[in-house]
Design a protein around this motif. Structure first.
Motif, mmCIF file in Angstrom:
data_model
loop_
_atom_site.group_PDB
_atom_site.id
_atom_site.type_symbol
_atom_site.label_atom_id
_atom_site.label_comp_id
_atom_site.label_asym_id
_atom_site.label_seq_id
_atom_site.Cartn_x
_atom_site.Cartn_y
_atom_site.Cartn_z
ATOM 1 N N UNK A 556 -12.521 -38.997 -44.572
ATOM 2 C CA UNK A 556 -12.744 -37.787 -43.772
ATOM 3 C C UNK A 556 -11.866 -37.783 -42.511
ATOM 4 N N UNK A 557 -10.970 -38.749 -42.405
ATOM 5 C CA UNK A 557 -10.138 -38.854 -41.205
ATOM 6 C C UNK A 557 -8.664 -38.690 -41.550
ATOM 7 N N UNK A 558 -7.911 -38.156 -40.561
ATOM 8 C CA UNK A 558 -6.459 -38.017 -40.713
ATOM 9 C C UNK A 558 -5.798 -39.233 -40.092
ATOM 10 N N UNK A 559 -4.892 -39.848 -40.868
ATOM 11 C CA UNK A 559 -4.181 -41.028 -40.374
ATOM 12 C C UNK A 559 -2.677 -40.801 -40.516
ATOM 13 N N UNK A 560 -1.885 -41.643 -39.804
ATOM 14 C CA UNK A 560 -0.419 -41.511 -39.827
ATOM 15 C C UNK A 560 0.117 -41.729 -41.227
ATOM 16 N N UNK A 561 1.090 -40.941 -41.590
ATOM 17 C CA UNK A 561 1.730 -41.047 -42.897
ATOM 18 C C UNK A 561 3.207 -41.329 -42.626
ATOM 19 N N UNK A 562 3.521 -42.598 -42.335
ATOM 20 C CA UNK A 562 4.872 -42.960 -41.901
ATOM 21 C C UNK A 562 5.843 -43.191 -43.041
ATOM 22 N N UNK A 563 7.128 -43.288 -42.603
ATOM 23 C CA UNK A 563 8.216 -43.597 -43.528
ATOM 24 C C UNK A 563 8.406 -42.526 -44.603
ATOM 25 N N UNK A 564 7.958 -41.302 -44.329
ATOM 26 C CA UNK A 564 8.133 -40.203 -45.256
ATOM 27 C C UNK A 564 9.132 -39.208 -44.679
ATOM 28 N N UNK A 565 9.899 -38.555 -45.550
ATOM 29 C CA UNK A 565 10.939 -37.635 -45.092
ATOM 30 C C UNK A 565 10.346 -36.239 -44.882
ATOM 31 N N UNK A 566 10.714 -35.645 -43.730
ATOM 32 C CA UNK A 566 10.279 -34.307 -43.354
ATOM 33 C C UNK A 566 11.506 -33.410 -43.278
ATOM 34 N N UNK A 567 11.424 -32.263 -43.908
ATOM 35 C CA UNK A 567 12.544 -31.309 -43.887
ATOM 36 C C UNK A 567 12.295 -30.257 -42.816
ATOM 37 N N UNK A 568 13.421 -29.888 -42.082
ATOM 38 C CA UNK A 568 13.350 -28.874 -41.035
ATOM 39 C C UNK A 568 13.944 -27.587 -41.595
ATOM 40 N N UNK A 569 13.147 -26.525 -41.560
ATOM 41 C CA UNK A 569 13.544 -25.238 -42.101
ATOM 42 C C UNK A 569 13.698 -24.227 -40.972
ATOM 43 N N UNK A 570 14.652 -23.284 -41.193
ATOM 44 C CA UNK A 570 14.904 -22.252 -40.178
ATOM 45 C C UNK A 570 14.961 -20.897 -40.887
ATOM 46 N N UNK A 571 14.347 -19.906 -40.232
ATOM 47 C CA UNK A 571 14.372 -18.529 -40.740
ATOM 48 C C UNK A 571 14.913 -17.643 -39.622
ATOM 49 N N UNK A 572 16.147 -17.122 -39.834
ATOM 50 C CA UNK A 572 16.785 -16.287 -38.822
ATOM 51 C C UNK A 572 15.968 -15.018 -38.609
ATOM 52 N N UNK A 573 16.056 -14.527 -37.365
ATOM 53 C CA UNK A 573 15.313 -13.315 -37.026
ATOM 54 C C UNK A 573 15.745 -12.183 -37.948
ATOM 55 N N UNK A 574 14.776 -11.484 -38.519
ATOM 56 C CA UNK A 574 15.056 -10.356 -39.392
ATOM 57 C C UNK A 574 15.289 -10.732 -40.840
ATOM 58 N N UNK A 575 15.290 -12.017 -41.151
ATOM 59 C CA UNK A 575 15.499 -12.467 -42.517
ATOM 60 C C UNK A 575 14.159 -12.871 -43.154
ATOM 61 N N UNK A 602 15.270 -17.288 -34.067
ATOM 62 C CA UNK A 602 14.623 -17.516 -35.365
ATOM 63 C C UNK A 602 13.410 -18.422 -35.275
ATOM 64 N N UNK A 603 12.834 -18.676 -36.458
ATOM 65 C CA UNK A 603 11.589 -19.445 -36.565
ATOM 66 C C UNK A 603 11.882 -20.793 -37.198
ATOM 67 N N UNK A 604 11.284 -21.859 -36.602
ATOM 68 C CA UNK A 604 11.480 -23.231 -37.060
ATOM 69 C C UNK A 604 10.170 -23.762 -37.679
ATOM 70 N N UNK A 605 10.321 -24.636 -38.692
ATOM 71 C CA UNK A 605 9.131 -25.231 -39.344
ATOM 72 C C UNK A 605 9.505 -26.568 -39.953
ATOM 73 N N UNK A 606 8.511 -27.469 -40.035
ATOM 74 C CA UNK A 606 8.700 -28.746 -40.698
ATOM 75 C C UNK A 606 7.915 -28.770 -42.019
ATOM 76 N N UNK A 607 8.504 -29.349 -43.079
ATOM 77 C CA UNK A 607 7.869 -29.343 -44.401
ATOM 78 C C UNK A 607 7.944 -30.744 -45.015
ATOM 79 N N UNK A 608 6.782 -31.189 -45.587
ATOM 80 C CA UNK A 608 6.761 -32.440 -46.365
ATOM 81 C C UNK A 608 6.621 -32.064 -47.829
ATOM 82 N N UNK A 609 7.559 -32.518 -48.657
ATOM 83 C CA UNK A 609 7.521 -32.260 -50.099
ATOM 84 C C UNK A 609 6.874 -33.463 -50.790
ATOM 85 N N UNK A 610 5.699 -33.209 -51.398
ATOM 86 C CA UNK A 610 4.870 -34.300 -51.920
ATOM 87 C C UNK A 610 5.514 -35.008 -53.097
#
Length: 627
Positions: A556-575, A602-610
């Motif tokens: 029931x607790x959230x713990x660190x999930x290290x050593x995993x790759x996170x992708x940075x996504x960008x969405x330009x304004x109006x797109x 634009x808008x920035x976001x981080x994504x983890x692909x399982x």
């Protein structure tokens, strides 16, 4: 061959008058004693209806207590009242003449000139007692002597016995009936050929060979005969036969109980009993009526007597035809309807009754049916319970009825039936036929909904429920409605992709609530927390820094999930589309930092692909203004 001829009216009248006035007879020189000697009555006709009157009379020693009637009864008719040898004035004249071959009627046959020899009329056993021989004879002068020779008809060397000492018992010496003493010196029972001789006062004599044959055998005598009840009905199903049987011996004149004799009872089926030491019998039988529509039951009691010649004589003791009365019946059920859940069995209880003397009474021992497989027999108070061994699949009407089986049905009751309705609360069937959780934590479900009656319940709303252990803590996540045919195929996001899922229907008045099978998935939820892109605003060409923390759910607790790759996504304004600018690996604490050149708003976001059993994670969306 034996024949019979009737005595002329004149001789019959004379015989009757003489018998009424005759004194008690004595034996001849053989030393026999005087006394009254009843005749027994054998029967050879089992279908004749015996008299129902049993009138035993007092008699002297050696006389049966149940005195036969003065005349021989018809063949096949038992008689209870033998008549003494010397009838009283109240006794009727015998209606049957003695047995034997006819001889000429003596009345008026002798010549009047004194030259005629004696002429014989009827010769045979005394109608009231086969131990005596009677001879009708007439002549032109008084008869002075009558004698007879009896020769046995059976055996290799039959003996001949002379019978003398005849006495006049009716009429006149010139024209009358003569009677022998009791033939106690006969060597055995059986049939005898009779030759008679007579002599008159003027010296004339006549002999008639083979004048007749007589049967000298023990005869049964009956008393106190009874067959009850008068009518067979639902309250009188047993037949009771009682009475007493004696055996009269014509040679000795004695009557003794017929003890230990096997009697045959017929009352729709055969039965037997044995007489007691005093010749009495008391028999109880329950006729099994032949068919459901029997209107009467013939009842008879009989036995066989063994004859000296090896043959047997059938003796009918008593018989009676009992009417059968059928009473109306009815079935009263405790309930006219019942509601049961699918899976339960249909059951009914109640009471069966019959109408008797204007009153409905409980019927015990009545066989009942409900369908083909539910049977019962009513107990005390007419109570019964019937349960169908098979589960009903839909609403039904059941019929409870008295058995129609000819072996089980009560023949004294009319058939009856009663009905009750069964409302089945149908079971709801839900199939979680196919399901899975994808990497986006979307739960895909496919299946169908139906009911035990083969129909789709009208309420097609299903609730999706989740539990951590599949046993407790089930919580509804939402609901949906199936298609009209009860099928469904849909997907939805679940925040916790690890655990157990099932579907639930709340049911209705005619449908039970129901649950589907449960499914288990073990994907681990992940998340990106604290995501930020900045500074804001930022000058064009300067650096935009993205930071955040990748975590996974543990219990029931959230713990660190290290050593995993996170992708940075960008969405330009109006797109509408997103562009992957790069990736960064989180440290052991799950923290990550990535820097990029600011080019436009634009808008920035981080994504983890399982990968494996984890699900994807997507961060908060952060908008940056570039100037």
């Amino acid at each position: 061959m034996r024949t019979r001829s009737l005595v002329s009216a004149a001789v019959s009248a004379a015989l009757g008058a003489a018998l009424l006035a005759a004194p008690a007879l004595a034996y001849g020189a053989d030393g026999g004693t005087s006394g009254q000697d009843p005749a027994a009555t054998a029967t050879t006709n089992p279908t004749a209806d015996p008299t129902s009157t049993d009138t035993p009379t007092s008699a002297s020693s050696g006389t049966p207590s149940d005195t036969p009637t003065p005349s021989n009864p018809p063949i096949g008719e038992p008689s209870d009242t033998p008549t003494p040898a010397d009838p009283t004035p109240s006794d009727p004249t015998p209606s049957d003449p003695p047995s034997g071959d006819p001889t000429p009627d003596p009345s008026g046959s002798a010549p009047a000139d004194g030259t005629g020899a004696p002429v014989f009329g009827n010769v045979g056993s005394d109608p009231s007692d086969a131990g005596f021989l009677t001879v009708a004879v007439s002549s032109d002068s008084a008869i002075t002597e009558v004698s007879a020779d009896l020769t046995g008809l059976h055996g290799a060397h039959p003996a001949t016995v002379a019978v003398t000492g005849f006495t006049l018992v009716s009429g006149t010496p010139q024209d009358g009936v003569w009677r022998s003493p009791r033939m106690s010196h006969l060597p055995s029972y059986g049939s005898y050929d009779v030759t008679v001789s007579a002599q008159d006062s003027d010296g004339d004599s006549t002999s008639a060979a083979h004048a007749t044959t007589v049967d000298v055998e023990p005869k049964p005598v009956f008393a106190d005969r009874s067959i009850s009840p008068a009518v067979l009905d639902v309250e009188h199903t047993h037949v009771t036969l009682s009475g007493r049987i004696s055996l009269f011996d014509p040679i000795t004149g004695d009557t003794s109980p017929l003890a230990g004799k096997e009697l045959s009872v017929t009352a729709e089926y055969g039965d037997s009993a044995v007489t007691a030491a005093d010749g009495s019998y008391a028999i109880d039988v329950k006729p099994k009526l032949n068919g459901l529509n029997a209107t009467s039951v013939p009842v008879s009691l009989s036995f066989w007597i063994a004859n000296p010649d090896g043959t047997n004589t059938y003796v009918l003791v008593d018989s009676k035809t009992l009417p059968v009365v059928v009473s109306p019946s009815r079935i009263r059920l405790d309930h006219s309807s019942a509601r049961i859940k699918f899976g339960a069995k249909a059951s009914s209880s109640g009471v069966v009754e019959y109408l008797y003397d204007g009153t409905w009474r409980p019927a015990k021992g009545v066989a009942l049916d409900m369908g083909y497989y539910a049977t019962a027999t009513s107990s005390t108070g007419g109570r019964f319970t019937l349960t169908d061994p098979y589960i009903p699949y839909d609403d039904s009407t059941y019929t409870v009825e008295t058995s129609r089986d000819s072996y089980l049905a009560d023949p004294y009751l009319t058939a009856s039936h009663a009905q009750f309705k069964v409302d089945v609360i149908n079971r709801t069937n839900i199939c979680f036929c196919s399901s899975w959780i994808d990497e986006y934590s979307d739960l895909h479900i496919q299946g169908s909904m139906s009911a035990s009656n083969g129909k789709v319940p009208p309420n097609r709303k299903l609730y999706l429920q989740q539990s951590a252990d599949g046993k407790t803590g089930w919580k509804s996540l939402g609901w949906f409605t199936t298609k009209s045919d009860g099928t469904f195929n849909l997907a939805g996001y679940v925040s916790v992709p690890k655990g157990y899922w099932r579907l639930y229907s709340a049911g209705s008045s005619d449908y039970q609530s129901g649950y589907s099978n449960s499914v288990h998935f073990n994907r681990t939820a992940t998340r990106i927390t604290g995501f930020n892109a900045g500074p804001e605003p930022v000058r064009k060409g300067h650096t935009v820094t993205t930071t955040g923390t990748l975590q996974r759910l543990s219990g029931t607790k959230w713990v660190a999930f290290g050593k995993q790759r996170v992708y940075i996504l960008f969405q330009a304004k109006g797109k509408k589309s997103w562009t992957a600018l790069g990736s960064v690996k989180a440290d052991s604490h799950g923290h990550f930092t990535a820097r990029f050149t600011a080019k436009q708003d634009g808008t920035w976001a981080g994504v983890y692909l399982a990968s494996g059993s984890y699900v994807d994670a997507e961060s908060y969306h952060d908008y940056v203004d570039v100037r």
